[in-house]
Design a protein around this motif. Structure first.
Motif, PDB file in Angstrom:
ATOM      1  N   THR A 161      10.281  11.576  32.872  1.00  0.00           N
ATOM      2  CA  THR A 161       9.620  11.802  31.577  1.00  0.00           C
ATOM      3  C   THR A 161       9.327  10.486  30.856  1.00  0.00           C
ATOM      4  O   THR A 161       9.963   9.462  31.119  1.00  0.00           O
ATOM      5  CB  THR A 161      10.514  12.665  30.665  1.00  0.00           C
ATOM      6  OG1 THR A 161      11.817  12.054  30.588  1.00  0.00           O
ATOM      7  CG2 THR A 161      10.663  14.076  31.213  1.00  0.00           C
ATOM      8  N   VAL A 162       8.339  10.538  29.953  1.00  0.00           N
ATOM      9  CA  VAL A 162       8.103   9.420  29.036  1.00  0.00           C
ATOM     10  C   VAL A 162       8.535   9.880  27.641  1.00  0.00           C
ATOM     11  O   VAL A 162       8.422  11.066  27.335  1.00  0.00           O
ATOM     12  CB  VAL A 162       6.619   8.987  29.030  1.00  0.00           C
ATOM     13  CG1 VAL A 162       6.256   8.305  30.326  1.00  0.00           C
ATOM     14  CG2 VAL A 162       5.676  10.151  28.729  1.00  0.00           C
ATOM     15  N   PRO A 163       9.022   8.948  26.815  1.00  0.00           N
ATOM     16  CA  PRO A 163       9.084   7.517  27.037  1.00  0.00           C
ATOM     17  C   PRO A 163      10.228   7.090  27.957  1.00  0.00           C
ATOM     18  O   PRO A 163      11.216   7.794  28.113  1.00  0.00           O
ATOM     19  CB  PRO A 163       9.366   6.977  25.617  1.00  0.00           C
ATOM     20  CG  PRO A 163      10.173   8.064  24.961  1.00  0.00           C
ATOM     21  CD  PRO A 163       9.575   9.338  25.486  1.00  0.00           C
ATOM     22  N   GLU A 166      12.230  15.883  16.893  1.00  0.00           N
ATOM     23  CA  GLU A 166      12.222  16.198  18.321  1.00  0.00           C
ATOM     24  C   GLU A 166      12.957  17.518  18.626  1.00  0.00           C
ATOM     25  O   GLU A 166      12.395  18.441  19.201  1.00  0.00           O
ATOM     26  CB  GLU A 166      12.851  15.047  19.120  1.00  0.00           C
ATOM     27  CG  GLU A 166      13.071  15.327  20.607  1.00  0.00           C
ATOM     28  CD  GLU A 166      11.800  15.623  21.400  1.00  0.00           C
ATOM     29  OE1 GLU A 166      10.687  15.386  20.885  1.00  0.00           O
ATOM     30  OE2 GLU A 166      11.926  16.135  22.522  1.00  0.00           O
ATOM     31  N   PHE A 210      -0.597  11.417  33.547  1.00  0.00           N
ATOM     32  CA  PHE A 210       0.261  12.536  33.171  1.00  0.00           C
ATOM     33  C   PHE A 210       0.058  13.734  34.096  1.00  0.00           C
ATOM     34  O   PHE A 210      -1.074  14.098  34.389  1.00  0.00           O
ATOM     35  CB  PHE A 210      -0.035  12.946  31.720  1.00  0.00           C
ATOM     36  CG  PHE A 210       0.933  13.990  31.208  1.00  0.00           C
ATOM     37  CD1 PHE A 210       2.181  13.618  30.727  1.00  0.00           C
ATOM     38  CD2 PHE A 210       0.592  15.337  31.231  1.00  0.00           C
ATOM     39  CE1 PHE A 210       3.083  14.567  30.277  1.00  0.00           C
ATOM     40  CE2 PHE A 210       1.493  16.295  30.785  1.00  0.00           C
ATOM     41  CZ  PHE A 210       2.733  15.920  30.306  1.00  0.00           C
ATOM     42  N   ALA A 258       1.603  11.290  24.443  1.00  0.00           N
ATOM     43  CA  ALA A 258       2.853  12.004  24.754  1.00  0.00           C
ATOM     44  C   ALA A 258       3.929  11.555  23.755  1.00  0.00           C
ATOM     45  O   ALA A 258       3.666  10.728  22.884  1.00  0.00           O
ATOM     46  CB  ALA A 258       3.269  11.716  26.187  1.00  0.00           C
ATOM     47  N   ARG A 259       5.137  12.084  23.902  1.00  0.00           N
ATOM     48  CA  ARG A 259       6.204  11.736  22.956  1.00  0.00           C
ATOM     49  C   ARG A 259       6.459  10.230  22.861  1.00  0.00           C
ATOM     50  O   ARG A 259       6.975   9.747  21.860  1.00  0.00           O
ATOM     51  CB  ARG A 259       7.508  12.404  23.373  1.00  0.00           C
ATOM     52  CG  ARG A 259       7.606  13.870  23.024  1.00  0.00           C
ATOM     53  CD  ARG A 259       8.841  14.379  23.724  1.00  0.00           C
ATOM     54  NE  ARG A 259       9.174  15.753  23.446  1.00  0.00           N
ATOM     55  CZ  ARG A 259       8.613  16.787  24.060  1.00  0.00           C
ATOM     56  NH1 ARG A 259       7.639  16.603  24.921  1.00  0.00           N
ATOM     57  NH2 ARG A 259       9.031  18.012  23.793  1.00  0.00           N
ATOM     58  N   ARG A 283       5.687  12.585  36.922  1.00  0.00           N
ATOM     59  CA  ARG A 283       6.487  13.295  37.930  1.00  0.00           C
ATOM     60  C   ARG A 283       5.628  13.664  39.147  1.00  0.00           C
ATOM     61  O   ARG A 283       6.110  13.657  40.275  1.00  0.00           O
ATOM     62  CB  ARG A 283       7.041  14.553  37.252  1.00  0.00           C
ATOM     63  CG  ARG A 283       7.873  15.482  38.048  1.00  0.00           C
ATOM     64  CD  ARG A 283       8.518  16.516  37.103  1.00  0.00           C
ATOM     65  NE  ARG A 283       7.598  17.043  36.095  1.00  0.00           N
ATOM     66  CZ  ARG A 283       6.721  18.033  36.305  1.00  0.00           C
ATOM     67  NH1 ARG A 283       6.655  18.606  37.475  1.00  0.00           N
ATOM     68  NH2 ARG A 283       5.942  18.444  35.316  1.00  0.00           N
ATOM     69  N   THR A 315      15.529   6.763  27.123  1.00  0.00           N
ATOM     70  CA  THR A 315      14.518   7.763  27.503  1.00  0.00           C
ATOM     71  C   THR A 315      14.343   8.876  26.466  1.00  0.00           C
ATOM     72  O   THR A 315      13.648   9.840  26.734  1.00  0.00           O
ATOM     73  CB  THR A 315      14.887   8.412  28.855  1.00  0.00           C
ATOM     74  OG1 THR A 315      16.166   9.050  28.727  1.00  0.00           O
ATOM     75  CG2 THR A 315      14.941   7.394  29.980  1.00  0.00           C
ATOM     76  N   GLU A 316      14.992   8.765  25.323  1.00  0.00           N
ATOM     77  CA  GLU A 316      14.838   9.791  24.282  1.00  0.00           C
ATOM     78  C   GLU A 316      14.050   9.192  23.114  1.00  0.00           C
ATOM     79  O   GLU A 316      14.496   8.236  22.468  1.00  0.00           O
ATOM     80  CB  GLU A 316      16.208  10.275  23.787  1.00  0.00           C
ATOM     81  CG  GLU A 316      16.931  11.190  24.763  1.00  0.00           C
ATOM     82  CD  GLU A 316      16.243  12.547  24.959  1.00  0.00           C
ATOM     83  OE1 GLU A 316      15.515  13.012  24.052  1.00  0.00           O
ATOM     84  OE2 GLU A 316      16.424  13.131  26.036  1.00  0.00           O
ATOM     85  N   SER A 317      12.890   9.801  22.815  1.00  0.00           N
ATOM     86  CA  SER A 317      11.990   9.190  21.832  1.00  0.00           C
ATOM     87  C   SER A 317      12.609   9.034  20.438  1.00  0.00           C
ATOM     88  O   SER A 317      12.430   8.000  19.794  1.00  0.00           O
ATOM     89  CB  SER A 317      10.680   9.972  21.753  1.00  0.00           C
ATOM     90  OG  SER A 317      10.920  11.308  21.367  1.00  0.00           O
TER      91      SER A 317
END
Ligand SMILES: N[C@@H](CCC(=O)N[C@@H](CS)C(=O)NCC(=O)O)C(=O)O
Length: 222
Positions: A50-52, A100, A33, A10-11, A36, A62-64
Motif C-alpha cells: 500500500t501507499v504511502p 483515516e 495504481f 491516494a492516501r 500490488r 506506512t500509515e498516512s
C-alpha cells in the motif's frame, strides 16, 4: 532526504500535502495504481503493497495519519503541529486519526464494492450502507466547522490535512454534492491553499516525468 512512494491522489497525498506545506525537500516516487498488481517490486519497500510508504533515514512508515503526525513533530516548531502543552493537543490527535480511521475507512468499502471489484462481485448494498455511514460520520464535524475555520487550535494543522484528504477522496466518489454547508466551505478553504495546489501540481508533474498514468487512484478502473 525524505522519500515518498505515492499514487496519484491516494492516501499518500496526505504526506505529499504535508511536505509541501512544511516546505521540506523530498523525493517523490510515483507508482501505478494499485502497486500490488502494477508494480510488484514495491513489496520490497512495503510488504503491505500500500501507499504511502515514507523513508526518512532508517525510519520507514506506512500509515498516512501517523506520517502526518511524525512530520509535524519532526519539523517542529511549525504551526502545523500542536504541542502537548496546548489546550487542543487531545483534539488534534483525535481529528488526525479520525481522518483515516473513521472517515476514509468506510470510503474504502464504497470504492471497492461500487468500483474496483469485477461486476459480478459488486454490491450496491455495501456501497450504499457505507456511503450513508461515511456521510453520517462526516456530519458530526458540522457544528464545530460552523463556528471555526479549522479543526483545532484555531489554525491549519496536520489534522486538517488528514481530514482534508478524506474530503478530496469523497469528491472522487461524487459525495461532495452531499457535503453540509460548513463542510463544503471548509473544503473550499483547504483546497484553495497554496500548499494543496503545489502538492497537486507536484504529483501531476512527477507522474508525467516518471511515465505513470495521471488518473487519480480512486478513479482507476480495473
Ligand atoms: N491505513 C493506511 C491505508 C493505506 C492504503 O490502503 N492505501 C491504499 C491507497 S489509498 C492502497 O495503497 N491500496 C492499494 C492496495 O490495497 O493494494 C494509511 O492510512 O496509509
Amino acid at each position: 532526504v525524505i522519500t515518498l512512494y505515492h499514487c496519484v491522489s491516494a492516501r499518500s497525498f496526505r504526506v505529499l500535502w504535508m511536505l509541501e506545506e512544511l516546505g521540506v525537500p523530498y523525493e517523490l516516487k510515483m507508482l501505478p495504481f494499485p502497486p500490488r498488481v502494477q508494480q510488484r517490486s514495491f513489496f520490497e519497500v512495503n510488504p503491505l503493497g500500500t501507499v504511502p510508504a515514507m523513508l526518512d533515514g532508517d525510519t520507514r512508515m506506512t500509515e498516512s495519519a501517523a506520517i502526518c503526525q511524525y512530520l509535524a513533530q519532526r519539523f517542529a516548531p511549525t504551526t502545523m503541529n500542536v504541542e502537548p502543552a496546548e489546550a487542543d493537543f487531545g483534539a488534534y490527535l483525535n481529528y488526525l486519526h479520525f481522518g483515516e480511521a473513521t472517515l476514509t475507512f468506510p470510503q474504502t468499502l464504497v470504492l471497492r464494492y461500487a468500483r474496483f471489484e469485477p461486476e459480478a462481485r459488486r454490491s450496491p448494498q455495501v456501497a450504499d450502507d457505507y456511503t450513508k455511514w461515511f456521510l453520517a460520520r462526516l456530519r458530526t464535524l458540522e457544528p464545530h466547522l460552523s463556528a471555526h475555520d479549522y479543526l483545532c487550535a484555531d489554525r491549519f494543522t496536520a489534522a486538517d490535512v488528514s481530514v482534508g484528504y478524506a474530503l478530496l477522496s469523497a469528491r472522487h466518489l461524487g459525495l461532495h454534492t452531499r457535503f453540509t454547508a460548513a463542510i463544503a466551505a471548509y473544503w473550499q478553504r483547504l483546497s484553495s491553499r497554496d500548499g494543496y495546489g503545489r502538492a497537486m501540481a507536484a504529483q501531476d508533474r512527477q507522474a508525467g516525468a516518471q511515465g505513470v498514468s495521471p488518473v487519480p487512484a480512486p478513479d482507476t478502473t480495473p
